[in-house]
Every structure is written in C-alpha cells, then in structure tokens.
Design an enzyme around this catalytic site. Structure first.
Site, PDB file in Angstrom:
ATOM      1  N   LYS A  42       3.462 -15.294   2.154  1.00  0.00           N
ATOM      2  CA  LYS A  42       3.548 -16.136   0.951  1.00  0.00           C
ATOM      3  C   LYS A  42       5.016 -16.334   0.590  1.00  0.00           C
ATOM      4  CE  LYS A  42       0.881 -17.372  -1.813  1.00  0.00           C
ATOM      5  NZ  LYS A  42       0.398 -18.754  -2.077  1.00  0.00           N
ATOM      6  N   ASP A  63      -2.822 -17.890   1.940  1.00  0.00           N
ATOM      7  CA  ASP A  63      -3.996 -18.452   1.278  1.00  0.00           C
ATOM      8  C   ASP A  63      -4.521 -19.658   2.048  1.00  0.00           C
ATOM      9  OD1 ASP A  63      -1.643 -19.755   0.564  1.00  0.00           O
ATOM     10  OD2 ASP A  63      -2.254 -20.141  -1.500  1.00  0.00           O
ATOM     11  N   ASP A  99     -11.195  -9.137   6.836  1.00  0.00           N
ATOM     12  CA  ASP A  99     -12.551  -9.099   6.278  1.00  0.00           C
ATOM     13  C   ASP A  99     -13.163 -10.498   6.222  1.00  0.00           C
ATOM     14  OD1 ASP A  99     -12.450  -6.390   6.049  1.00  0.00           O
ATOM     15  OD2 ASP A  99     -12.778  -6.309   3.881  1.00  0.00           O
ATOM     16  N   ASP A 121      -5.440  -7.003   5.525  1.00  0.00           N
ATOM     17  CA  ASP A 121      -6.661  -6.370   5.034  1.00  0.00           C
ATOM     18  C   ASP A 121      -7.662  -7.433   4.587  1.00  0.00           C
ATOM     19  OD1 ASP A 121      -8.495  -4.543   4.100  1.00  0.00           O
ATOM     20  OD2 ASP A 121      -7.175  -3.632   2.622  1.00  0.00           O
ATOM     21  N   TYR A 166       0.812  -1.211   0.000  1.00  0.00           N
ATOM     22  CA  TYR A 166       0.000   0.000   0.000  1.00  0.00           C
ATOM     23  C   TYR A 166       0.850   1.268   0.000  1.00  0.00           C
ATOM     24  CZ  TYR A 166      -4.088  -2.907   1.081  1.00  0.00           C
ATOM     25  OH  TYR A 166      -5.092  -3.841   1.042  1.00  0.00           O
TER      26      TYR A 166
END
Length: 370
Positions: A193, A226, A254, A250, A142
C-alpha cells in the site's frame, strides 16, 4: 539410509487427528524403503499452555532447531480465550517462526479439477488455478514495536501496532519469490500500500531494485494490496507468484483459500535462509485452524496436512519425486469422488478423517507400483 529427523507438533483441536494421517503416510513411505524417519513429538498451543503455562516450551523449541523439518497441526480454541496475551496459543507458533528465523511463508492455492465446482467462484474462473502467495513472515506489524494499549489522561485508551520493515527483509523475500517464479510461470506480482504507507513505499522500491539486480528475466508487476484482493476474486488465474508483507499475506492467502473450495485443502511452508550445506530450517502446516467445533469427531479434512508433508518432502527432505507422487495421490482420491464434509457435494462419497487418509495411502502405493 540416514534417518530424517522430524518433529511433529499436533497442537489443538483437529490438529492431532490430521497429524495422525501424516503418521500413516510416513509409515507407508518407510515401508516402501523410500526414506527412513526419526520422529519426535511435542506440544504447542493451548495444550502446551495447559501443561507448561506457556504456548511452547524451551525444550520443544530446541527440538525444532535440531529437526530436518517441523510439521505442525493447528493451535488455539475458545478454551484459551482468557489466557494472558503473551501466552495465547498462537504465541507458540509466532515463537517458532521468530526463533527459527522462518521469514518466507509459501502458501499455494491450487484448485484440483475435481473441486472446481466447490469454489466460491464459477468453474471457469478457478479450473486449473495454481498460484503461490509468498508472505514475509517475521517482520511487519505482527512483530513491530511498540505494540501496546495505553491509558490516556482523558479516560480513553490508545492501541498501537507498528509496521516496520528494513531493506534486507524485503530483499530476501523478493529473492525467494523471483527464484520460485523461475520454476513456475516466471511472473511475480508484488503487493503493498505505497499510496498510504511509508513501509509500502520502501517495499515497492526494494522489490524493484532486487528485480533489477539479477532477476530481470522474471516479469514483475506491482499492485496495491486492496486492488489485488479484488483481482483475486475477479480473475485469479492472471497471477503466478504473489509476494507481499506479513499482514497483507495473511489476508490475501485466506482470500485465495476460498478459490480452491476449502481452507481444509491448503498447505503451507515457512522457510528460513539456506545454510552452508544448502539446508533450511522449515515448518510445515495447513492453513486451516483448529476447528474446535468438530474436534474429536473424526470428520476433519486431513488433505492440507498431508499436502504440507508433501511440501516438506520437496523443500526439506530432498525428495521432490515422492512429493509429486503424494500430490498426485491427493488429486486421484478427489477424482475418485471421496470427500470430507467440508468439500462434500451432491453425488460424491462422504468419508471421515481416517478413511480419507487411508485412501490417500492406497492411491500413493498404487502410483508407486505403476
């Protein structure tokens, strides 16, 4: 009693409505003589762009620096879809995080017993759920540079976002996670990852080294981000504290929100480093967005905003006992069957924003008197 300096930034959409219920709770706390507040208010997001031509003014940022805690409602909405990228409503929030150096974002995902049937998962998977996602907030993709869209000679375009982390950024967020785990279930799961990203490989190495440097009493697991997302919807109660980078934090927070029944139920805290006096710069906000489709109708769920105030009482204002009472008041109101539309189920009582806020204050006062 010295007054605690609070900056309220209601923002856009339903932000002003849910912030109004925080004001109601603050008034109740003052009326009981528990704390005294010096409250200021300013603009952030689309409303700030309308007033100043940018998503937050320098004056508002200065107020945030001077405050003991900042409480923010929500930013954004389709009204501002066409504004320049650097002035979009979310830029105000990003500037606050960067300028106040709020590197640690704490997002609890708690499933209140009364809402277990509202979750997207079966009751037995979420009843009693209590996890915290610790998200690195001021680094990663970001904020990394270059961040650009360029024209290519062949008429195509190329978009670039850069994922960047340095050792110190990973060390400090890992320490927050380990210290938090020590007062919870003493387990940390680190997500990245590393199989396809160099930044993930460094993340894994630094978290491991930090764990060995003085936190070996905390159980540490590593999981690919993941795979962790899959496990969150398969068996979420296996987790205690999850620490991860800005992008994955982020996304995963959620995902976790839907385990609890509604985005309208989740608070968050964004914390900076401790100063010499042990104080931190801090920003508290609900995880939900501005919900412009229901703004102004008095039906928004204020509980995440009120729970964000509870986090402020705990982490910035030095009143964990008041925070605990406020959290119990929220649970009590839900146990009484009161629901805003987003968490309403057959047999419960549908209420609006103000009615929910009033009910929480009444329950809070009842618990104080017990």
């Amino acid at each position: 009693m010295a007054a605690q300096k609070l900056l309220l930034l209601p923002g856009d959409g339903i932000g002003p409505e849910v912030m109004g219920e925080v004001r109601r709770v603050l008034a109740a706390i003052e009326a009981k003589g528990l704390l005294s507040f010096e409250i200021d208010e300013d603009l952030v997001g689309g409303c700030a762009y309308d007033a100043h031509g940018k998503a937050i003014s320098d004056e508002a940022v200065a107020k945030a620096h001077a405050a003991d805690a900042v409480l923010l409602g929500a930013v954004g909405g389709p009204k501002w879809d066409g504004v320049p990228y650097e002035h979009r409503p979310e830029a105000g929030l990003l500037r606050l995080r960067k300028d106040l150096e709020l590197f640690a974002n704490l997002r609890p995902a708690i499933c209140y017993p009364a809402l277990a049937d509202s979750s997207a998962l079966k009751r037995e998977l979420v009843d009693g759920l209590d996890i915290v996602i610790v998200r690195e907030l001021t680094g990663g993709v970001y904020f990394g540079e270059p961040k650009e869209i360029t024209d290519l000679p062949n008429g195509q375009k190329r978009a670039v976002d850069t994922q960047v982390y340095e050792t110190y950024e990973i060390e400090r967020i890992a320490k927050v996670a380990f210290e938090l785990a020590r007062v919870r279930g003493n387990r940390v799961t680190s997500a990245e990852k590393r199989n396809v990203m160099k930044s993930g490989l460094l993340w894994n190495q630094v978290v491991t080294a930090t764990h060995k440097s003085g936190y070996e009493d905390v159980k540490l697991d590593h999981m690919l981000a993941d795979a962790l997302g899959m496990q969150l919807v398969r068996a979420p109660k296996q987790f205690d504290v999850i620490v991860t980078d800005n992008l994955f934090g982020d996304i995963l927070s959620d995902v976790a929100s839907m385990l609890t029944g509604s985005l309208g139920m989740l608070p968050s805290a964004s914390l900076g480093a401790e100063d010499a006096s042990g104080r931190r710069k801090a920003l508290y906000e609900p995880v939900h967005g501005s919900a412009p489709d229901i703004a102004g109708q008095g039906v928004a769920n204020p509980l995440a905003m009120i729970a964000s105030l509870a986090m402020a009482l705990k982490y910035s204002l030095g009143k964990p006992e008041i925070a605990d009472t406020l959290d119990r008041a929220i649970a009590g109101v839900l146990a009484d069957g009161l629901r805003t539309g987003d968490i309403w189920t057959e047999g419960s009582t549908r209420v609006g924003t103000a009615e929910m806020g009033q009910a929480v204050v009444a329950k809070f006062e009842q618990l104080l008197a017990a």
